[in-house]
Design a protein around this motif. Sequence first.
Motif, PDB file in Angstrom:
ATOM      1  N   GLU A   1     -37.486 -14.871  21.146  1.00 24.73           N
ATOM      2  CA  GLU A   1     -36.720 -15.151  20.647  1.00 24.73           C
ATOM      3  C   GLU A   1     -36.257 -15.527  19.402  1.00 24.73           C
ATOM      4  OE1 GLU A   1     -32.906 -13.354  19.830  1.00 24.73           O
ATOM      5  OE2 GLU A   1     -34.196 -12.859  21.332  1.00 24.73           O
ATOM      6  N   ALA A   2     -36.981 -16.558  19.208  1.00 23.57           N
ATOM      7  CA  ALA A   2     -36.987 -16.928  17.445  1.00 23.57           C
ATOM      8  C   ALA A   2     -37.264 -16.721  16.559  1.00 23.57           C
ATOM      9  CB  ALA A   2     -37.449 -18.165  17.728  1.00 23.57           C
ATOM     10  N   VAL A   3     -39.089 -15.678  17.015  1.00 24.92           N
ATOM     11  CA  VAL A   3     -39.741 -15.022  16.337  1.00 24.92           C
ATOM     12  C   VAL A   3     -38.386 -13.601  15.556  1.00 24.92           C
ATOM     13  CG1 VAL A   3     -41.261 -13.692  15.574  1.00 24.92           C
ATOM     14  CG2 VAL A   3     -41.344 -16.469  16.927  1.00 24.92           C
ATOM     15  N   ARG A   4     -37.617 -13.009  16.774  1.00 27.61           N
ATOM     16  CA  ARG A   4     -37.363 -11.845  16.554  1.00 27.61           C
ATOM     17  C   ARG A   4     -35.748 -12.109  16.076  1.00 27.61           C
ATOM     18  NH1 ARG A   4     -38.313  -9.906  22.509  1.00 27.61           N
ATOM     19  NH2 ARG A   4     -39.795  -8.463  22.597  1.00 27.61           N
ATOM     20  N   GLN A   5     -35.230 -13.083  15.723  1.00 33.13           N
ATOM     21  CA  GLN A   5     -34.446 -13.844  15.173  1.00 33.13           C
ATOM     22  C   GLN A   5     -34.991 -13.727  13.746  1.00 33.13           C
ATOM     23  OE1 GLN A   5     -30.820 -13.825  15.678  1.00 33.13           O
ATOM     24  NE2 GLN A   5     -31.547 -13.569  17.600  1.00 33.13           N
TER      25      GLN A   5
ATOM     26  N   ALA B   1     -30.910 -21.427  17.580  1.00 29.17           N
ATOM     27  CA  ALA B   1     -31.280 -22.520  18.279  1.00 29.17           C
ATOM     28  C   ALA B   1     -31.880 -21.896  19.341  1.00 29.17           C
ATOM     29  CB  ALA B   1     -30.642 -23.922  18.251  1.00 29.17           C
ATOM     30  N   GLN B   2     -33.499 -22.341  19.934  1.00 28.84           N
ATOM     31  CA  GLN B   2     -33.659 -21.547  21.058  1.00 28.84           C
ATOM     32  C   GLN B   2     -33.791 -22.944  21.951  1.00 28.84           C
ATOM     33  OE1 GLN B   2     -32.488 -18.614  21.371  1.00 28.84           O
ATOM     34  NE2 GLN B   2     -32.873 -17.927  19.653  1.00 28.84           N
ATOM     35  N   LEU B   3     -32.606 -23.610  23.154  1.00 29.70           N
ATOM     36  CA  LEU B   3     -32.877 -24.649  23.393  1.00 29.70           C
ATOM     37  C   LEU B   3     -33.271 -24.621  25.155  1.00 29.70           C
ATOM     38  CD1 LEU B   3     -29.982 -26.251  22.064  1.00 29.70           C
ATOM     39  CD2 LEU B   3     -32.473 -26.016  21.399  1.00 29.70           C
ATOM     40  N   TYR B   4     -34.171 -25.251  26.128  1.00 28.44           N
ATOM     41  CA  TYR B   4     -34.457 -25.318  27.007  1.00 28.44           C
ATOM     42  C   TYR B   4     -33.218 -25.633  28.216  1.00 28.44           C
ATOM     43  CZ  TYR B   4     -38.180 -25.314  31.096  1.00 28.44           C
ATOM     44  OH  TYR B   4     -38.917 -24.830  31.913  1.00 28.44           O
ATOM     45  N   ASP B   5     -33.063 -24.801  29.187  1.00 27.28           N
ATOM     46  CA  ASP B   5     -31.851 -24.466  29.926  1.00 27.28           C
ATOM     47  C   ASP B   5     -31.788 -24.348  31.379  1.00 27.28           C
ATOM     48  OD1 ASP B   5     -31.869 -21.896  28.979  1.00 27.28           O
ATOM     49  OD2 ASP B   5     -30.250 -20.512  29.523  1.00 27.28           O
ATOM     50  N   CYS B   6     -32.827 -25.544  31.902  1.00 26.33           N
ATOM     51  CA  CYS B   6     -32.459 -24.273  33.729  1.00 26.33           C
ATOM     52  C   CYS B   6     -31.543 -25.357  34.159  1.00 26.33           C
ATOM     53  CB  CYS B   6     -34.012 -25.669  34.047  1.00 26.33           C
ATOM     54  SG  CYS B   6     -34.170 -27.541  33.161  1.00 26.33           S
TER      55      CYS B   6
ATOM     56  N   ALA C   1     -26.585 -13.807  11.265  1.00 28.35           N
ATOM     57  CA  ALA C   1     -26.313 -13.098   9.973  1.00 28.35           C
ATOM     58  C   ALA C   1     -27.716 -14.630   9.021  1.00 28.35           C
ATOM     59  CB  ALA C   1     -24.789 -12.929   9.789  1.00 28.35           C
ATOM     60  N   GLY C   2     -28.501 -13.221   8.118  1.00 25.10           N
ATOM     61  CA  GLY C   2     -29.149 -14.625   7.566  1.00 25.10           C
ATOM     62  C   GLY C   2     -29.732 -15.423   7.985  1.00 25.10           C
ATOM     63  N   ALA C   3     -30.656 -15.844   9.244  1.00 22.81           N
ATOM     64  CA  ALA C   3     -31.337 -16.224   9.635  1.00 22.81           C
ATOM     65  C   ALA C   3     -32.874 -16.567   8.915  1.00 22.81           C
ATOM     66  CB  ALA C   3     -31.736 -16.149  11.278  1.00 22.81           C
ATOM     67  N   GLU C   4     -32.592 -17.415   8.270  1.00 21.41           N
ATOM     68  CA  GLU C   4     -34.195 -18.295   8.004  1.00 21.41           C
ATOM     69  C   GLU C   4     -34.555 -18.948   8.327  1.00 21.41           C
ATOM     70  OE1 GLU C   4     -33.482 -18.853   3.878  1.00 21.41           O
ATOM     71  OE2 GLU C   4     -33.166 -16.328   3.823  1.00 21.41           O
ATOM     72  N   VAL C   5     -34.422 -19.562   9.758  1.00 19.81           N
ATOM     73  CA  VAL C   5     -34.861 -21.315  10.197  1.00 19.81           C
ATOM     74  C   VAL C   5     -34.180 -21.677  11.394  1.00 19.81           C
ATOM     75  CG1 VAL C   5     -35.114 -24.002   9.493  1.00 19.81           C
ATOM     76  CG2 VAL C   5     -34.944 -22.522   7.285  1.00 19.81           C
ATOM     77  N   ALA C   6     -35.420 -21.375  12.258  1.00 18.55           N
ATOM     78  CA  ALA C   6     -34.956 -21.360  14.079  1.00 18.55           C
ATOM     79  C   ALA C   6     -36.078 -22.559  14.503  1.00 18.55           C
ATOM     80  CB  ALA C   6     -35.253 -20.702  15.008  1.00 18.55           C
ATOM     81  N   LEU C   7     -34.990 -23.456  15.359  1.00 16.68           N
ATOM     82  CA  LEU C   7     -35.147 -24.501  16.849  1.00 16.68           C
ATOM     83  C   LEU C   7     -35.671 -23.995  17.958  1.00 16.68           C
ATOM     84  CD1 LEU C   7     -34.473 -28.428  15.151  1.00 16.68           C
ATOM     85  CD2 LEU C   7     -34.453 -26.887  18.337  1.00 16.68           C
ATOM     86  N   VAL C   8     -36.886 -24.279  18.363  1.00 16.86           N
ATOM     87  CA  VAL C   8     -37.141 -23.958  18.989  1.00 16.86           C
ATOM     88  C   VAL C   8     -37.413 -25.499  19.994  1.00 16.86           C
ATOM     89  CG1 VAL C   8     -38.473 -22.686  21.214  1.00 16.86           C
ATOM     90  CG2 VAL C   8     -38.065 -21.827  19.031  1.00 16.86           C
ATOM     91  N   HIS C   9     -36.637 -25.401  21.495  1.00 15.31           N
ATOM     92  CA  HIS C   9     -37.262 -26.969  22.097  1.00 15.31           C
ATOM     93  C   HIS C   9     -37.543 -26.639  23.828  1.00 15.31           C
ATOM     94  CE1 HIS C   9     -37.384 -31.475  22.467  1.00 15.31           C
ATOM     95  NE2 HIS C   9     -36.435 -30.867  23.879  1.00 15.31           N
ATOM     96  N   SER C  10     -38.979 -27.076  24.176  1.00 16.08           N
ATOM     97  CA  SER C  10     -38.652 -27.265  25.143  1.00 16.08           C
ATOM     98  C   SER C  10     -38.746 -28.503  25.661  1.00 16.08           C
ATOM     99  CB  SER C  10     -40.308 -25.944  25.863  1.00 16.08           C
ATOM    100  OG  SER C  10     -39.702 -24.692  25.282  1.00 16.08           O
TER     101      SER C  10
END
Length: 390
Positions: free
Chosen positions: A348-352, A283-288, A363-372
């Motif tokens: 980063e999600a695309v690269r992962q 997961a890539q989560l917004y972290d201001c 390892a084995g990343a097939e599904v990523a979540l991005v929240h903004s």
Amino acid sequence: MTATLRNKVAIVGVGESDIGKVPHMTGLGLNAQAAKRALDDAGLQVSDIDGLLTAYSFTEPYFMLGSVLTEYLGLKPRYCASLIAGGASPAVMLKHAAEAIASGQCNTVLVCVGENRATGQSRDSAVASLTAVGHPYFEVPYGASIPAMYAMIAQRHMAEFGTTREQLAMVPVTGRAHAALHPNAHMRAPLTVTDVLASKPIADPFNLLDCCLISDAGGAFIVTSAERARDLKSQPVYLAGIGEFHTHEHLICAESLTEFGAQHSGEAAYRMAGLGPGDIDVAQLYDCFSIVPILELEELGFCERGEGGAFYADGHAALGGRLPVNTHGGMLSHAHAGAAGGLFGIVEAVRQLRGGLGPRQVAGAEVALVHSEGGILSSHCTAILTKDLS
């Protein structure tokens, strides 16, 4: 339209500019550098782009930034817009790009944002921008600022759920450990909980290291149809689900200080993708600010209400943990330059999902979540990306 977006489009190119303090480049130049790197990643030319989406710039506040960027980049798109949803803008632009392609308005959309916030504005201007928020009658007269408003949210979470100061500190500590593995991160030096707690007080309970960076940075990604994506240079990453939700502009109008719109945008994305929290690998989560990914973990269903702080403290958000979060370092360590901060989560999600990131690879990343999220947890957009067609 939204119900038809699953597996309709893919991200085929990503790029980021040089990051940190880059005094020899303007904000437009950072956008151009990121866009060129995304085009090279996709194996495309400028002439292949017929759609452009961008956001806003504090350092170069052009009235029609989208048109300025088309001019600067040498584009002649048939679809172009500047979109402002604060930090949520990049994910919302991904949704708009997908809708434009699915409806036949264009074929290939470049999404790029960036600013030279570290070197393109004075310290006084940077501080002034932090206070340029709030309701003009009911918040501004009382000295409202962006850090102070997020601090109110953190204080409420601590009072209601017992979240500790040390748990908050684990958010930047975890992000810094990930950033140390990213060659282009703004801040890579080791960080400890003691360092965070000893840093300069900003707005109780936040210290300086609980707050996002101020960087020179630009980021870009390219979206096209799933069919066309198969023929391009790099491995495509598919959009499986996406949803947005907006609740307020001014914090005095928020119905709660611990529950916001991420739950609703997340539910829409999960529903479209036919997936749930248990299916997400990274997961890539917004972290201001350090409280924000704690709230997002809870609202997006990765832990129960009030358990986000413990999630970080127990190491679940770290590489090798139950759900690695912000594997590039996030806005607290990788970069923050306006809307570009959230866009780097998509990069980063695309690269992962493509793999090959060495020690920071999940390892084995097939599904990523991005929240903004944008504003003071006002606007939310959640995207679910997959390595293969789901």
